[in-house]
Design a protein around this motif. Structure first.
Motif, PDB file in Angstrom:
ATOM      1  N   LYS A  13       1.029  -1.448  -0.006  1.00 21.06           N
ATOM      2  CA  LYS A  13      -0.084   0.018  -0.197  1.00 21.06           C
ATOM      3  C   LYS A  13       0.692   1.165   0.201  1.00 21.06           C
ATOM      4  O   LYS A  13       1.954   1.303   0.697  1.00 21.06           O
ATOM      5  CB  LYS A  13      -0.908  -0.213   1.499  1.00 21.06           C
ATOM      6  CG  LYS A  13      -1.880  -1.360   1.334  1.00 21.06           C
ATOM      7  CD  LYS A  13      -2.679  -1.093   2.574  1.00 21.06           C
ATOM      8  CE  LYS A  13      -3.547  -2.296   2.841  1.00 21.06           C
ATOM      9  NZ  LYS A  13      -4.348  -2.366   3.978  1.00 21.06           N
ATOM     10  N   PHE A  15       0.579   5.374   0.040  1.00 21.21           N
ATOM     11  CA  PHE A  15      -0.392   6.649   0.416  1.00 21.21           C
ATOM     12  C   PHE A  15       0.761   7.787   0.140  1.00 21.21           C
ATOM     13  O   PHE A  15       1.718   7.708   0.576  1.00 21.21           O
ATOM     14  CB  PHE A  15      -0.731   6.670   1.782  1.00 21.21           C
ATOM     15  CG  PHE A  15      -1.486   5.247   2.234  1.00 21.21           C
ATOM     16  CD1 PHE A  15      -2.723   5.059   1.997  1.00 21.21           C
ATOM     17  CD2 PHE A  15      -0.738   4.403   2.848  1.00 21.21           C
ATOM     18  CE1 PHE A  15      -3.435   3.920   2.244  1.00 21.21           C
ATOM     19  CE2 PHE A  15      -1.333   3.291   3.333  1.00 21.21           C
ATOM     20  CZ  PHE A  15      -2.705   2.817   2.898  1.00 21.21           C
ATOM     21  N   ASP A 141      -5.962   2.048   6.064  1.00 27.17           N
ATOM     22  CA  ASP A 141      -5.901   2.857   5.099  1.00 27.17           C
ATOM     23  C   ASP A 141      -6.087   4.161   5.468  1.00 27.17           C
ATOM     24  O   ASP A 141      -5.431   5.110   5.230  1.00 27.17           O
ATOM     25  CB  ASP A 141      -6.634   2.494   3.786  1.00 27.17           C
ATOM     26  CG  ASP A 141      -6.420   1.207   3.075  1.00 27.17           C
ATOM     27  OD1 ASP A 141      -5.256   0.466   3.764  1.00 27.17           O
ATOM     28  OD2 ASP A 141      -6.846   0.510   2.412  1.00 27.17           O
ATOM     29  N   GLU A 145      -4.091   7.794   5.580  1.00 28.42           N
ATOM     30  CA  GLU A 145      -4.264   8.914   4.907  1.00 28.42           C
ATOM     31  C   GLU A 145      -4.400   9.990   5.695  1.00 28.42           C
ATOM     32  O   GLU A 145      -3.973  11.213   5.438  1.00 28.42           O
ATOM     33  CB  GLU A 145      -5.479   8.686   4.060  1.00 28.42           C
ATOM     34  CG  GLU A 145      -5.415   7.763   2.820  1.00 28.42           C
ATOM     35  CD  GLU A 145      -6.758   6.857   2.448  1.00 28.42           C
ATOM     36  OE1 GLU A 145      -6.716   6.234   1.517  1.00 28.42           O
ATOM     37  OE2 GLU A 145      -7.724   7.034   3.013  1.00 28.42           O
ATOM     38  N   THR A 164      -3.819   7.102  -3.180  1.00 32.11           N
ATOM     39  CA  THR A 164      -3.703   5.887  -2.344  1.00 32.11           C
ATOM     40  C   THR A 164      -3.733   4.686  -3.457  1.00 32.11           C
ATOM     41  O   THR A 164      -4.648   4.816  -4.484  1.00 32.11           O
ATOM     42  CB  THR A 164      -5.004   5.311  -1.529  1.00 32.11           C
ATOM     43  OG1 THR A 164      -5.030   6.589  -0.427  1.00 32.11           O
ATOM     44  CG2 THR A 164      -4.597   4.052  -1.006  1.00 32.11           C
ATOM     45  N   ARG A 166      -3.286   0.518  -3.919  1.00 29.09           N
ATOM     46  CA  ARG A 166      -3.139  -0.746  -3.214  1.00 29.09           C
ATOM     47  C   ARG A 166      -2.991  -1.979  -4.018  1.00 29.09           C
ATOM     48  O   ARG A 166      -3.782  -2.017  -5.072  1.00 29.09           O
ATOM     49  CB  ARG A 166      -4.501  -1.074  -2.406  1.00 29.09           C
ATOM     50  CG  ARG A 166      -4.753  -0.111  -1.583  1.00 29.09           C
ATOM     51  CD  ARG A 166      -6.255  -0.165  -0.856  1.00 29.09           C
ATOM     52  NE  ARG A 166      -6.545  -1.440  -0.599  1.00 29.09           N
ATOM     53  CZ  ARG A 166      -7.291  -2.128   0.027  1.00 29.09           C
ATOM     54  NH1 ARG A 166      -8.142  -1.313   0.892  1.00 29.09           N
ATOM     55  NH2 ARG A 166      -7.414  -3.316   0.301  1.00 29.09           N
TER      56      ARG A 166
END
Length: 183
Positions: A13, A15, A141, A145, A164, A166
């Motif tokens: 992931k 961000f 998540d 963020e 974002t 993923r």
């Protein structure tokens, strides 16, 4: 316990948020992030930085709600496994909800500094994997963020735009680590 020793599906992931490089070079952003790391965490979570600062080999303690809205806090920690002028990386301990490496970094991209959190993670055990399937994954998540929103706000960015990404790196569940639940 890195992602190799986790149970659930492995996710990468990323961000990120962009800030102007002229006012916020990567080295300055990372130094600011390290110095005030606990202040960027979302409300209700606590990060207790090591006395020696965010340097390799140091352990930081943290408290987070295991499920959004939960009155119970999960107390755990992270090990700083890497740190330089443009990034630092944490590894979660055995017993943490996630088996993960989490890297915080900044780099130049044209006129912007891209500030990012990148996690390579698996849930630690089958119970946490189940909670991730029912919303804890999205809550995690949102945590990162919001952390980036808070960091960007501290740099004077009024309306930060968080991107974002993923990617499921491995869809398999590692049943040999199902016993991680004992931790």
């Amino acid at each position: 316990s890195g992602p190799v020793q986790g149970f659930g599906q492995m996710w990468q992931k990323t961000f990120s948020v962009r800030v102007p490089t002229d006012a916020h070079p990567p080295e300055v952003v990372v130094a600011h992030w390290k110095a005030a790391f606990p202040t960027f965490w979302p409300k209700g979570a606590a990060f207790y930085a090591p006395l020696a600062g965010i340097t390799p080999g140091e352990v930081a303690l943290l408290e987070v709600a295991p499920v959004p809205g939960s009155p119970v806090k999960m107390s755990t920690g992270v090990l700083v496994i890497y740190a330089d002028r443009e990034s630092f990386t944490f590894m979660t301990p055995e017993g943490h909800a996630l088996s993960a490496w989490i890297t915080f970094s900044a780099y130049r991209d044209d006129a912007d500094t891209v500030v990012q959190v990148q996690a390579l993670e698996r849930t630690s055990d089958p119970l946490i994997e189940l909670s991730y399937m029912f919303g804890a994954n999205r809550a995690n998540d949102r945590f990162w963020e919001r952390t980036l929103e808070n960091l960007a706000a501290s740099l004077g960015i009024a309306t930060p735009v968080i991107e974002t990404q993923r990617v499921c790196v491995d869809r398999r569940r590692q049943w040999k680590y199902a016993r991680n639940v004992r931790h």
